[in-house]
Design a protein around this motif. Structure first.
Motif, PDB file in Angstrom:
ATOM      1  N   CYS A   1       0.596  -1.186  -0.023  1.00  0.00           N
ATOM      2  CA  CYS A   1      -0.121   0.065   0.034  1.00  0.00           C
ATOM      3  C   CYS A   1       0.928   1.227  -0.073  1.00  0.00           C
ATOM      4  O   CYS A   1       1.805   1.142   0.298  1.00  0.00           O
ATOM      5  CB  CYS A   1      -0.838   0.055   1.337  1.00  0.00           C
TER       6      CYS A   1
ATOM      7  N   GLU B   1      -1.079   8.341   1.241  1.00  0.00           N
ATOM      8  CA  GLU B   1      -1.544   9.645   0.301  1.00  0.00           C
ATOM      9  C   GLU B   1      -2.266  10.320   1.565  1.00  0.00           C
ATOM     10  O   GLU B   1      -2.531   9.862   2.516  1.00  0.00           O
ATOM     11  CB  GLU B   1      -2.276   9.295  -0.807  1.00  0.00           C
TER      12      GLU B   1
ATOM     13  N   GLN C   1      -4.845  11.733   1.357  1.00  0.00           N
ATOM     14  CA  GLN C   1      -6.413  11.219   1.441  1.00  0.00           C
ATOM     15  C   GLN C   1      -6.593   9.871   2.223  1.00  0.00           C
ATOM     16  O   GLN C   1      -7.799   9.408   2.519  1.00  0.00           O
ATOM     17  CB  GLN C   1      -7.130  11.054   0.257  1.00  0.00           C
TER      18      GLN C   1
ATOM     19  N   ARG D   1      -8.556   2.707  -3.532  1.00  0.00           N
ATOM     20  CA  ARG D   1      -8.337   3.213  -2.237  1.00  0.00           C
ATOM     21  C   ARG D   1      -8.721   1.819  -1.315  1.00  0.00           C
ATOM     22  O   ARG D   1      -9.394   1.137  -1.736  1.00  0.00           O
ATOM     23  CB  ARG D   1      -9.380   4.166  -1.996  1.00  0.00           C
TER      24      ARG D   1
ATOM     25  N   ASP E   1      -9.704   0.725   2.554  1.00  0.00           N
ATOM     26  CA  ASP E   1     -10.196   1.309   3.783  1.00  0.00           C
ATOM     27  C   ASP E   1      -9.677   0.415   4.775  1.00  0.00           C
ATOM     28  O   ASP E   1     -10.160  -0.566   5.366  1.00  0.00           O
ATOM     29  CB  ASP E   1     -11.819   1.047   3.673  1.00  0.00           C
TER      30      ASP E   1
ATOM     31  N   TRP F   1      -5.022   5.735   2.366  1.00  0.00           N
ATOM     32  CA  TRP F   1      -4.111   4.425   1.885  1.00  0.00           C
ATOM     33  C   TRP F   1      -4.644   3.753   0.554  1.00  0.00           C
ATOM     34  O   TRP F   1      -6.053   3.955   0.366  1.00  0.00           O
ATOM     35  CB  TRP F   1      -4.143   3.181   2.919  1.00  0.00           C
ATOM     36  N   LYS F   2      -3.764   3.584  -0.398  1.00  0.00           N
ATOM     37  CA  LYS F   2      -4.283   3.088  -1.509  1.00  0.00           C
ATOM     38  C   LYS F   2      -3.194   1.761  -1.866  1.00  0.00           C
ATOM     39  O   LYS F   2      -2.182   1.697  -1.267  1.00  0.00           O
ATOM     40  CB  LYS F   2      -4.263   3.968  -2.717  1.00  0.00           C
TER      41      LYS F   2
END
Length: 93
Positions: free
Chosen positions: A50, A53, A55, A65, A67, A57-58
Motif C-alpha cells: 500500500c 497519501e 487522503q 483506495r 479502507d 491508503w491505496k
C-alpha cells in the motif's frame, strides 16, 4: 479464498518479527509499504503493498483506495510463491 481472507492473511508472530514493524504515525508518504494491525488477536498484515497519501491508503498494485486503519508498517519486500507448475508468482505472500 474471500477478499477479506486475502486482505487479512495472518503472519506467524514472534518477538523478532514484531520488532521489524514501525508505528503507523511514522509511515512515509509515497512508498510501497506492508501494513499490519496488531490487536488482542495478534498480528494481521495485508498481502499486498500500500501507499500512504494525504487522503488515506491505496493499493500500490491497483491504485484503488484501501479502507484500513493499520497500527504498524514496514517497507514492502517483494515476495514470490511457487505455483503448481514450478514457476514463481511475484508479489504473493
Amino acid at each position: 479464498m474471500s477478499l477479506r481472507e486475502t486482505i487479512k492473511a495472518r503472519l506467524a508472530a514472534s518477538s523478532d518479527h514484531r520488532e521489524m514493524w514501525k508505528p503507523i504515525p511514522s509511515a512515509p508518504f509515497g512508498r510501497e509499504l506492508e501494513l499490519a494491525v496488531f490487536d488482542e488477536d495478534g498480528e494481521t498484515a495485508l498481502v499486498f503493498p500500500c501507499i500512504k497519501e494525504p487522503q488515506g491508503w491505496k493499493s500500490a498494485e491497483t491504485g484503488v483506495r484501501v479502507d484500513i486503519r493499520p497500527t504498524h508498517w514496514r517497507y514492502w519486500e517483494s515476495k514470490t510463491v511457487p505455483t503448481d507448475d514450478g514457476t514463481s508468482v511475484a508479489g504473493a505472500s
